[in-house]
Motif scaffolding. Structure first.
Motif, PDB file in Angstrom:
ATOM      1  N   TYR A  32      81.012  10.144  23.612  1.00 51.06           N
ATOM      2  CA  TYR A  32      81.736  11.134  24.408  1.00 51.06           C
ATOM      3  C   TYR A  32      82.826  10.406  25.183  1.00 51.06           C
ATOM      4  CZ  TYR A  32      82.728  14.549  28.074  1.00 51.06           C
ATOM      5  OH  TYR A  32      83.357  15.409  28.929  1.00 51.06           O
ATOM      6  N   TYR A  36      90.631  11.511  32.457  1.00 52.68           N
ATOM      7  CA  TYR A  36      90.807  12.089  33.772  1.00 52.68           C
ATOM      8  C   TYR A  36      92.204  11.781  34.291  1.00 52.68           C
ATOM      9  CZ  TYR A  36      85.773  12.842  33.930  1.00 52.68           C
ATOM     10  OH  TYR A  36      84.489  13.266  33.660  1.00 52.68           O
ATOM     11  N   GLN A  38      94.444  11.574  37.854  1.00 46.31           N
ATOM     12  CA  GLN A  38      94.328  11.488  39.304  1.00 46.31           C
ATOM     13  C   GLN A  38      95.710  11.478  39.927  1.00 46.31           C
ATOM     14  OE1 GLN A  38      92.694   7.870  41.000  1.00 46.31           O
ATOM     15  NE2 GLN A  38      91.771   8.992  42.691  1.00 46.31           N
ATOM     16  N   LYS A  42      94.483  12.318  45.473  1.00 45.42           N
ATOM     17  CA  LYS A  42      93.553  13.368  45.064  1.00 45.42           C
ATOM     18  C   LYS A  42      92.369  12.775  44.298  1.00 45.42           C
ATOM     19  CE  LYS A  42      96.222  16.809  46.435  1.00 45.42           C
ATOM     20  NZ  LYS A  42      96.965  17.617  45.448  1.00 45.42           N
ATOM     21  N   ARG A  43      91.430  13.626  43.953  1.00 47.44           N
ATOM     22  CA  ARG A  43      90.278  13.188  43.178  1.00 47.44           C
ATOM     23  C   ARG A  43      90.594  13.226  41.679  1.00 47.44           C
ATOM     24  NH1 ARG A  43      86.484  17.912  45.195  1.00 47.44           N
ATOM     25  NH2 ARG A  43      88.067  17.946  46.823  1.00 47.44           N
ATOM     26  N   PRO A  44      89.932  12.414  40.870  1.00 49.75           N
ATOM     27  CA  PRO A  44      90.128  12.501  39.411  1.00 49.75           C
ATOM     28  C   PRO A  44      89.621  13.849  38.886  1.00 49.75           C
ATOM     29  CG  PRO A  44      89.062  10.438  40.023  1.00 49.75           C
ATOM     30  CD  PRO A  44      89.030  11.318  41.239  1.00 49.75           C
ATOM     31  N   LEU A  46      89.120  16.093  35.073  1.00 48.71           N
ATOM     32  CA  LEU A  46      89.122  16.042  33.610  1.00 48.71           C
ATOM     33  C   LEU A  46      90.306  16.818  33.048  1.00 48.71           C
ATOM     34  CD1 LEU A  46      87.235  15.250  31.102  1.00 48.71           C
ATOM     35  CD2 LEU A  46      86.708  17.701  31.073  1.00 48.71           C
ATOM     36  N   PHE A  89      92.829   7.930  33.575  1.00 49.27           N
ATOM     37  CA  PHE A  89      91.671   7.084  33.273  1.00 49.27           C
ATOM     38  C   PHE A  89      91.006   7.561  31.983  1.00 49.27           C
ATOM     39  CE2 PHE A  89      91.367   4.661  37.114  1.00 49.27           C
ATOM     40  CZ  PHE A  89      91.828   5.481  38.130  1.00 49.27           C
ATOM     41  N   SER A  93      80.972   7.384  27.329  1.00 47.71           N
ATOM     42  CA  SER A  93      79.561   7.542  27.667  1.00 47.71           C
ATOM     43  C   SER A  93      78.806   8.013  26.439  1.00 47.71           C
ATOM     44  CB  SER A  93      79.381   8.538  28.820  1.00 47.71           C
ATOM     45  OG  SER A  93      79.690   9.855  28.407  1.00 47.71           O
ATOM     46  N   THR A 101      78.737   6.632  32.849  1.00 43.06           N
ATOM     47  CA  THR A 101      80.100   6.848  32.374  1.00 43.06           C
ATOM     48  C   THR A 101      80.914   5.659  32.856  1.00 43.06           C
ATOM     49  OG1 THR A 101      79.896   9.252  32.444  1.00 43.06           O
ATOM     50  CG2 THR A 101      82.118   8.337  32.456  1.00 43.06           C
ATOM     51  N   ILE A 102      81.459   4.903  31.915  1.00 39.63           N
ATOM     52  CA  ILE A 102      82.223   3.704  32.244  1.00 39.63           C
ATOM     53  C   ILE A 102      83.698   4.006  32.069  1.00 39.63           C
ATOM     54  CG2 ILE A 102      82.619   1.266  31.720  1.00 39.63           C
ATOM     55  CD1 ILE A 102      79.861   1.883  32.890  1.00 39.63           C
ATOM     56  N   PHE A 103      84.495   3.660  33.085  1.00 34.06           N
ATOM     57  CA  PHE A 103      85.913   3.979  33.091  1.00 34.06           C
ATOM     58  C   PHE A 103      86.774   2.772  32.750  1.00 34.06           C
ATOM     59  CE2 PHE A 103      86.382   8.249  34.863  1.00 34.06           C
ATOM     60  CZ  PHE A 103      85.096   8.498  35.307  1.00 34.06           C
ATOM     61  N   GLY A 104      87.927   3.037  32.175  1.00 33.08           N
ATOM     62  CA  GLY A 104      88.955   2.030  32.046  1.00 33.08           C
ATOM     63  C   GLY A 104      89.631   1.804  33.380  1.00 33.08           C
ATOM     64  N   ALA A 105      90.524   0.806  33.434  1.00 38.21           N
ATOM     65  CA  ALA A 105      91.159   0.415  34.700  1.00 38.21           C
ATOM     66  C   ALA A 105      92.263   1.358  35.134  1.00 38.21           C
ATOM     67  CB  ALA A 105      91.690  -1.005  34.584  1.00 38.21           C
ATOM     68  N   GLY A 106      92.676   2.258  34.270  1.00 35.35           N
ATOM     69  CA  GLY A 106      93.676   3.243  34.652  1.00 35.35           C
ATOM     70  C   GLY A 106      95.084   2.881  34.204  1.00 35.35           C
TER      71      GLY A 106
ATOM     72  N   TYR B  35      81.073   5.892  42.717  1.00 34.93           N
ATOM     73  CA  TYR B  35      82.054   4.954  42.185  1.00 34.93           C
ATOM     74  C   TYR B  35      82.873   4.401  43.331  1.00 34.93           C
ATOM     75  CZ  TYR B  35      81.299   6.687  37.404  1.00 34.93           C
ATOM     76  OH  TYR B  35      80.759   7.012  36.184  1.00 34.93           O
ATOM     77  N   GLY B  40      94.024  -1.489  40.292  1.00 40.99           N
ATOM     78  CA  GLY B  40      93.981  -2.274  39.069  1.00 40.99           C
ATOM     79  C   GLY B  40      92.608  -2.430  38.445  1.00 40.99           C
ATOM     80  N   MET B  41      91.585  -1.839  39.064  1.00 40.98           N
ATOM     81  CA  MET B  41      90.229  -2.030  38.536  1.00 40.98           C
ATOM     82  C   MET B  41      89.553  -0.706  38.176  1.00 40.98           C
ATOM     83  SD  MET B  41      88.892  -5.190  40.845  1.00 40.98           S
ATOM     84  CE  MET B  41      87.791  -5.735  39.568  1.00 40.98           C
ATOM     85  N   GLY B  42      90.260   0.368  38.301  1.00 45.43           N
ATOM     86  CA  GLY B  42      89.708   1.638  37.884  1.00 45.43           C
ATOM     87  C   GLY B  42      88.567   2.103  38.766  1.00 45.43           C
ATOM     88  N   LEU B  43      87.690   2.865  38.168  1.00 43.30           N
ATOM     89  CA  LEU B  43      86.523   3.407  38.848  1.00 43.30           C
ATOM     90  C   LEU B  43      85.304   2.628  38.368  1.00 43.30           C
ATOM     91  CD1 LEU B  43      87.604   7.056  38.209  1.00 43.30           C
ATOM     92  CD2 LEU B  43      87.210   6.147  40.502  1.00 43.30           C
ATOM     93  N   GLU B  59      77.444  -0.784  37.657  1.00 45.85           N
ATOM     94  CA  GLU B  59      78.144  -2.046  37.386  1.00 45.85           C
ATOM     95  C   GLU B  59      78.217  -2.973  38.600  1.00 45.85           C
ATOM     96  OE1 GLU B  59      81.900  -1.087  34.814  1.00 45.85           O
ATOM     97  OE2 GLU B  59      81.509   0.640  36.114  1.00 45.85           O
ATOM     98  N   PHE B  90      84.107   7.368  45.642  1.00 43.21           N
ATOM     99  CA  PHE B  90      83.989   8.718  45.104  1.00 43.21           C
ATOM    100  C   PHE B  90      82.556   8.985  44.685  1.00 43.21           C
ATOM    101  CE2 PHE B  90      88.214  10.399  44.936  1.00 43.21           C
ATOM    102  CZ  PHE B  90      89.052   9.298  44.814  1.00 43.21           C
ATOM    103  N   PHE B 105      84.174  15.375  40.743  1.00 45.50           N
ATOM    104  CA  PHE B 105      84.336  14.378  41.794  1.00 45.50           C
ATOM    105  C   PHE B 105      84.471  15.022  43.164  1.00 45.50           C
ATOM    106  CE2 PHE B 105      84.869  10.235  39.797  1.00 45.50           C
ATOM    107  CZ  PHE B 105      85.045  10.580  38.470  1.00 45.50           C
ATOM    108  N   GLY B 106      83.959  14.307  44.184  1.00 43.06           N
ATOM    109  CA  GLY B 106      84.262  14.657  45.553  1.00 43.06           C
ATOM    110  C   GLY B 106      85.667  14.209  45.911  1.00 43.06           C
ATOM    111  N   SER B 107      86.085  14.481  47.124  1.00 43.02           N
ATOM    112  CA  SER B 107      87.461  14.194  47.548  1.00 43.02           C
ATOM    113  C   SER B 107      87.683  12.750  47.966  1.00 43.02           C
ATOM    114  CB  SER B 107      87.865  15.127  48.695  1.00 43.02           C
ATOM    115  OG  SER B 107      86.963  14.980  49.764  1.00 43.02           O
TER     116      SER B 107
END
Lengths: 113, 114
Positions: A32, A36, A38, A42-44, A46, A89, A93, A101-106, B35, B40-43, B59, B90, B105-107
């Motif tokens: 999956y 996202y 952002q 603000k918050r991320p 989907l 992002f 998962s 859920t593992i994220f990339g660095a953006g 999170y 530069g390191m994302g979430l 992690e 977050f 996500f929360g704010s």
């Protein structure tokens, strides 16, 4: 452990051009893949997701492609607009058994008017 | 429907102080997580929970504790704050513990440790 790499870290395009963001994942059991967006402060949220049983999914100006063999997936934004400017992002998962859920660095996308 | 509610929005701590970041969701979600977001390191996942009474490490769990006594609440505790914990935090939840669904996500909480 699981890892998601995302490139580029920054992308600047002219309004109307296309933007492509690429990700690779390490856990072959991942199935999956959400994306996202952002906006500043603000918050991320989907914007699109894809499961491993399909190779491509589209929603208006955005599309995601998945190559399971290479463990790559990409976000494509066509006809970019200034409001597309944000941090994007990718994530990976497992559906049906994994919890993380593992994220990339953006990727910070700038769309110049 | 409030969704995922985080408090406080901003916090400044001195090194060594302790504090709790609050997270609550009203969607009856099984899964909740924390999170941290650094430039530069994302979430990066700190801790997560798949139901009341069940938590596990992500992690980057060092320096943080969590508990899940109810379905709705998932507080994050910093026992002895360090400058390296300066970040945006977050809380995120999803309906199913099994995965394959979007996170809500929360704010966010912007934390500075001096």
């Amino acid at each position: 452990g699981e890892n998601v790499e995302q490139h580029p870290s920054t992308l600047s395009v002219q309004e109307g051009d296309s933007a492509v963001i690429k990700c690779t994942y390490s856990d072959s059991a991942s199935n999956y893949f959400p994306w996202y967006k952002q906006e500043l402060g603000k918050r991320p949220q989907l914007i699109i997701d894809i499961r491993s049983n399909v190779g491509e999914k589209k929603d208006q100006r955005i599309a995601v492609t998945l190559n399971k063999t290479a463990k790559h997936f990409s976000l494509h934004i066509t006809e970019t607009q200034p409001e597309d400017s944000a941090v994007y992002f990718c994530a990976a998962s497992r559906e049906g058994g994994g919890f993380k859920t593992i994220f990339g660095a953006g990727t910070r996308l700038f769309v110049k008017a | 429907n409030a969704g995922v509610t985080q408090t406080p929005k901003f916090q400044v701590l001195k090194t060594g102080q302790s504090m709790t970041l609050q997270c609550a969701q009203d969607m009856n979600h099984e899964y909740m997580s924390w999170y941290r977001q650094d430039p530069g390191m994302g979430l990066r996942l700190i801790h997560y929970s798949v139901g009341a009474g069940i938590t596990d490490q992500g992690e980057v769990p060092n320096g943080y504790n969590v508990s899940r006594s109810t379905t709705e609440d998932f507080p994050l505790r910093l026992l002895s704050a360090a400058p390296s914990q300066t970040s945006v935090y977050f809380c995120a939840s999803r309906l199913s513990a099994a995965g394959g669904e979007k996170l809500f996500f929360g704010s966010g909480t912007q934390l500075s440790v001096l």
